[in-house]
Write a protein that holds these residues in place. Structure first.
Motif, mmCIF file in Angstrom:
data_model
loop_
_atom_site.group_PDB
_atom_site.id
_atom_site.type_symbol
_atom_site.label_atom_id
_atom_site.label_comp_id
_atom_site.label_asym_id
_atom_site.label_seq_id
_atom_site.Cartn_x
_atom_site.Cartn_y
_atom_site.Cartn_z
ATOM 1 N N LEU A 156 0.862 -1.180 0.000
ATOM 2 C CA LEU A 156 0.000 0.000 0.000
ATOM 3 C C LEU A 156 0.900 1.233 0.000
ATOM 4 N N THR A 159 0.387 8.165 -0.660
ATOM 5 C CA THR A 159 0.847 9.349 -1.388
ATOM 6 C C THR A 159 0.474 10.655 -0.680
ATOM 7 N N ARG A 177 -4.543 8.936 1.300
ATOM 8 C CA ARG A 177 -4.675 8.581 -0.114
ATOM 9 C C ARG A 177 -3.516 7.666 -0.484
ATOM 10 N N TYR A 179 -2.306 3.967 -3.182
ATOM 11 C CA TYR A 179 -2.653 2.964 -4.185
ATOM 12 C C TYR A 179 -1.972 1.650 -3.818
ATOM 13 N N ARG A 180 -2.601 0.586 -4.204
ATOM 14 C CA ARG A 180 -2.065 -0.760 -3.949
ATOM 15 C C ARG A 180 -1.257 -1.230 -5.142
ATOM 16 N N PRO A 199 -0.679 -2.678 -10.621
ATOM 17 C CA PRO A 199 -1.115 -1.508 -9.856
ATOM 18 C C PRO A 199 -2.636 -1.427 -9.788
ATOM 19 N N PHE A 200 -3.129 -0.836 -8.702
ATOM 20 C CA PHE A 200 -4.557 -0.617 -8.520
ATOM 21 C C PHE A 200 -4.816 0.893 -8.454
ATOM 22 N N PRO A 201 -6.030 1.326 -8.710
ATOM 23 C CA PRO A 201 -6.310 2.770 -8.714
ATOM 24 C C PRO A 201 -6.050 3.411 -7.350
ATOM 25 N N GLU A 202 -5.588 4.651 -7.386
ATOM 26 C CA GLU A 202 -5.365 5.420 -6.162
ATOM 27 C C GLU A 202 -6.694 5.880 -5.607
ATOM 28 N N LYS A 203 -6.820 5.842 -4.269
ATOM 29 C CA LYS A 203 -8.069 6.268 -3.639
ATOM 30 C C LYS A 203 -7.802 6.570 -2.170
ATOM 31 N N TYR A 205 -8.293 5.797 1.818
ATOM 32 C CA TYR A 205 -8.533 4.683 2.730
ATOM 33 C C TYR A 205 -8.814 5.240 4.118
#
Length: 220
Positions: A156, A159, A177, A179-180, A199-203, A205
């Motif tokens: 994880l 950012t 914020r 991304y995985r 990569p996975f989308p940034e969001k 948590y």
């Protein structure tokens, strides 16, 4: 008299265990002292270790215990006996002279860092892979070993904020914020070989997500 004999027996057992622990001076001795575990295995937050065995502190395995979510600030486990490593995993690698092991640093403290390693039949460590970094149940890295001994390390990457310590995070409990990133590895000739990443989308948590869920869990 019976009570005295009982106390003497218990003392003898404790001294035997202590003497055995003091005899673990090398990686080979540590590996020889534990049993093999069959894959798969997932470094989940709520999964107890299969066992905890003695492991020498002064090896090539990094002993960083992180103090921030970006994993840039850390202390060294070798400076405090309470943080010393324990061996909790040993797996056979078919048709190979190597074994796959895992040690955890941090003991019963809030710190945790698990390192995967490969070692030959003499106990020489040939490669190391950081598999899990965690502080007070907030995981930044976790790993999974599959039946074919391929490995995924889920990272994880926080950012925003650009830098935040665990102490600051636990004080505010504000969303972060991130991304995985899943890194995929295979074991080949005594090395962890990276074969891909996803990569996975940034969001954002929330604190509850980060505290309660594994990185790959539904809802993360």
């Amino acid at each position: 008299m019976k009570r005295l004999l009982f106390l003497l027996c218990m003392l003898s057992i404790l001294l035997t265990d202590w003497s055995f622990a003091q005899d673990i001076k090398t990686v080979k001795q540590a590996l020889d002292a534990v049993s093999f575990v069959e894959p798969p295995f997932s470094a989940r937050k709520w999964t107890p270790f299969p066992y905890l065995g003695e492991f020498p502190i002064n090896t090539v395995i990094p002993d960083n215990l992180y103090e921030d979510l970006q994993s840039t600030q850390y202390i060294h486990a070798y400076k405090n006996e309470d943080l010393y490593p324990s061996l909790y995993l040993k797996m056979r690698i078919p048709d190979s002279k190597y074994v796959l092991g895992a040690v955890t640093f941090g003991g019963a403290t809030d710190y945790l860092n698990d390192q995967l390693f490969l070692a030959d039949e003499k106990g020489n460590i040939t490669d190391v892979l950081e598999g899990c970094t965690l502080n007070s149940n907030i995981a930044i890295k976790q790993y999974r070993i599959y039946e074919d001994l391929s490995i995924t390390v889920s990272h994880l990457v926080v950012t925003k904020p650009a830098h935040i310590t665990y102490h600051e995070y636990f004080t505010n409990e504000a969303p972060v914020r991130a991304y995985r990133m899943d890194e995929l590895y295979q074991v080949k000739e005594g090395k962890f070989v990276k074969v891909g990443e996803r990569p996975f989308p940034e969001k954002y948590y929330t604190y509850d997500q980060l505290y309660n869920l594994d990185i790959w869990a539904p809802g993360m």
